[in-house]
Design an enzyme around this catalytic site. Structure first.
Site, PDB file in Angstrom:
ATOM      1  N   ARG A 228       0.790  -1.207   0.000  1.00 55.07           N
ATOM      2  CA  ARG A 228       0.000   0.000   0.000  1.00 55.07           C
ATOM      3  C   ARG A 228       0.827   1.264   0.000  1.00 55.07           C
ATOM      4  O   ARG A 228       0.638   2.141  -0.818  1.00 55.07           O
ATOM      5  CB  ARG A 228      -0.789  -0.036   1.293  1.00 55.07           C
ATOM      6  N   THR A 229       1.762   1.343   0.927  1.00 49.21           N
ATOM      7  CA  THR A 229       2.476   2.610   1.068  1.00 49.21           C
ATOM      8  C   THR A 229       3.295   2.880  -0.198  1.00 49.21           C
ATOM      9  O   THR A 229       3.264   3.982  -0.743  1.00 49.21           O
ATOM     10  CB  THR A 229       3.369   2.602   2.326  1.00 49.21           C
TER      11      THR A 229
ATOM     12  N   LYS B 247      24.701  -5.694  -0.979  1.00 53.61           N
ATOM     13  CA  LYS B 247      26.169  -5.733  -1.128  1.00 53.61           C
ATOM     14  C   LYS B 247      26.856  -5.016   0.025  1.00 53.61           C
ATOM     15  O   LYS B 247      28.074  -4.880   0.038  1.00 53.61           O
ATOM     16  CB  LYS B 247      26.569  -5.049  -2.429  1.00 53.61           C
TER      17      LYS B 247
ATOM     18  N   ARG C  26      11.373   3.471   3.196  1.00 48.09           N
ATOM     19  CA  ARG C  26      10.902   2.600   4.286  1.00 48.09           C
ATOM     20  C   ARG C  26      12.072   1.717   4.682  1.00 48.09           C
ATOM     21  O   ARG C  26      12.772   1.184   3.818  1.00 48.09           O
ATOM     22  CB  ARG C  26       9.742   1.741   3.821  1.00 48.09           C
TER      23      ARG C  26
ATOM     24  N   HIS D 295       5.500   6.581  11.353  1.00 46.73           N
ATOM     25  CA  HIS D 295       4.964   6.417   9.998  1.00 46.73           C
ATOM     26  C   HIS D 295       4.169   7.683   9.672  1.00 46.73           C
ATOM     27  O   HIS D 295       2.945   7.661   9.614  1.00 46.73           O
ATOM     28  CB  HIS D 295       4.085   5.163   9.969  1.00 46.73           C
TER      29      HIS D 295
HETATM   30  C1  NCD Z   1       1.150  -0.060   8.314  1.00 48.54           C
HETATM   31  C2  NCD Z   1       2.645  -0.100   8.473  1.00 48.54           C
HETATM   32  O1  NCD Z   1       3.368  -0.414   7.524  1.00 48.54           O
HETATM   33  O2  NCD Z   1       3.103   0.235   9.560  1.00 48.54           O
HETATM   34  N1  NCD Z   1       0.750  -0.268   6.989  1.00 48.54           N
HETATM   35  C3  NCD Z   1       0.680   0.782   6.152  1.00 48.54           C
HETATM   36  O3  NCD Z   1       1.626   1.483   5.932  1.00 48.54           O
HETATM   37  N2  NCD Z   1      -0.501   1.038   5.619  1.00 48.54           N
HETATM   38  C4  NCD Z   1       0.431  -0.917   9.246  1.00 48.54           C
HETATM   39  C5  NCD Z   1       0.766  -2.362   9.286  1.00 48.54           C
HETATM   40  O4  NCD Z   1       1.642  -2.860   8.578  1.00 48.54           O
HETATM   41  O5  NCD Z   1       0.117  -3.037  10.076  1.00 48.54           O
END
Ligand code: NCD
Length: 305
Positions: A51-52, A80, A101, A129
């Site tokens: 999703r992100t 590496k 991320r 986040h």
């Molecule tokens: C969340 C995350 O990655 O922290 N997901 C997201 O970004 N929508 C929540 C999760 O993974 O539970």
């Protein structure tokens, strides 16, 4: 140059402006389809995400820009042994803005120090986040009309859930906010959330274990998944994973205009029948995630008219 690493990097006024822009985008997305023409977003994902990452990519494509990047540490030079600092120095020559991320807390902050382009924290370990929080704030504001005077219930894995930590930090800046923190004893929010956020700001909060008892009090119910990948052993995960399951029977205890949010992915903490309840806001929330990321990319690139 601005980055978004911590949810408090933007002032309340800046967040207002960003959410206002996101609302405008939601109303007329095509008006923004060329705003980022010839700009490039790098998505540097050292930890899996659907999703992100895709919502960042969709946001940039919707703005007429392009995207490049990688979706796991194995498919990058991290395999590496390259450092985040070196990677971002190189990526700074390839792209105009980066979303990162990383499983290690603080990695995006470190990257920002070496970067020549804006860096967005797209989730660092169990820490923060901030773009999920912008998504959550947009959804709460659109459903409730404001971000003040609300009772917010957060339910599930409050220990490892980074979206929870960021959301509490951000909402604590608005007047009249009260939290009900619903979790098993072992999955309560980390101490720093209490000692550095809730106590100093004298925010009313309760730590409880019963979702049913909390239900009638809530304006927002923020459900979360038990974060399996951050557990030290599988037995604890199995014991705790079904601690809270939201059903229509529990929804019957809630206010008629409450909204249920979930950052997704859902595992089994919300049964499918709740999806048809008008109070279920989580798919709308995922849609808002694209608008708010469009607004964020525009803001960090200085492209707001
Ligand atoms: C969340 C995350 O990655 O922290 N997901 C997201 O970004 N929508 C929540 C999760 O993974 O539970």
């Amino acid at each position: 140059m601005r980055h978004l690493i911590d949810p408090l990097d933007f002032s309340v006024e800046e967040i207002d402006a960003l959410l206002y822009l996101a609302d405008q985008i939601a109303e007329n997305p095509t008006a923004f389809q060329n705003v980022c023409a010839h700009k490039k977003l790098a998505t540097l994902f050292y930890e899996p995400s659907t999703r992100t990452r895709l919502s960042f990519e969709a946001a940039m494509l919707n703005l007429g820009g392009s995207v490049l990047g990688f979706s796991s540490a194995d498919s990058s030079s991290a395999a590496k042994g390259e450092s985040v600092a070196d990677t971002i120095r190189v990526i700074s020559s390839y792209a105009d803005i980066a979303a990162m991320r990383h499983p290690k807390e603080g990695a995006p902050l470190r990257a920002a120090r070496y970067s020549r382009i804006p860096v967005i924290n797209a989730g660092d370990g169990g820490h923060q986040h901030p773009t999920q929080t912008l998504t959550d704030l947009m959804t709460i504001r659109r459903r409730m009309g404001s971000l003040s005077d609300l009772t917010i219930g957060l339910c599930g894995d409050l220990k490892f859930g980074r979206t929870v930590h960021s959301l509490i930090k951000s909402l604590s800046r608005y007047p009249g906010i009260r939290f009900i923190l619903i979790s098993p004893e072992e999955l309560r929010v980390p101490d720093y959330v209490i000692s550095e956020v809730l106590e100093p700001k004298k925010i009313p909060y309760e730590q409880v274990t019963s979702l049913e008892n909390a239900m009638p009090l809530l304006d927002i119910l923020y459900m979360t998944r038990v974060q399996r990948e951050r557990f030290f052993n599988e037995e604890d995960y199995i014991r705790l994973k079904d601690a809270y399951i939201l059903t229509e029977k529990k929804m019957a205890l809630a206010k008629p205009n409450m909204a249920v949010l979930h950052p997704l992915p859902r595992v089994n903490e919300i049964v499918l029948e709740v999806d048809d309840d008008p109070r279920a806001a989580y798919f709308e929330q995922a849609q808002n995630g694209v608008y708010v990321r469009m607004a964020l990319i525009m803001t960090l690139l200085g492209l707001t008219k």
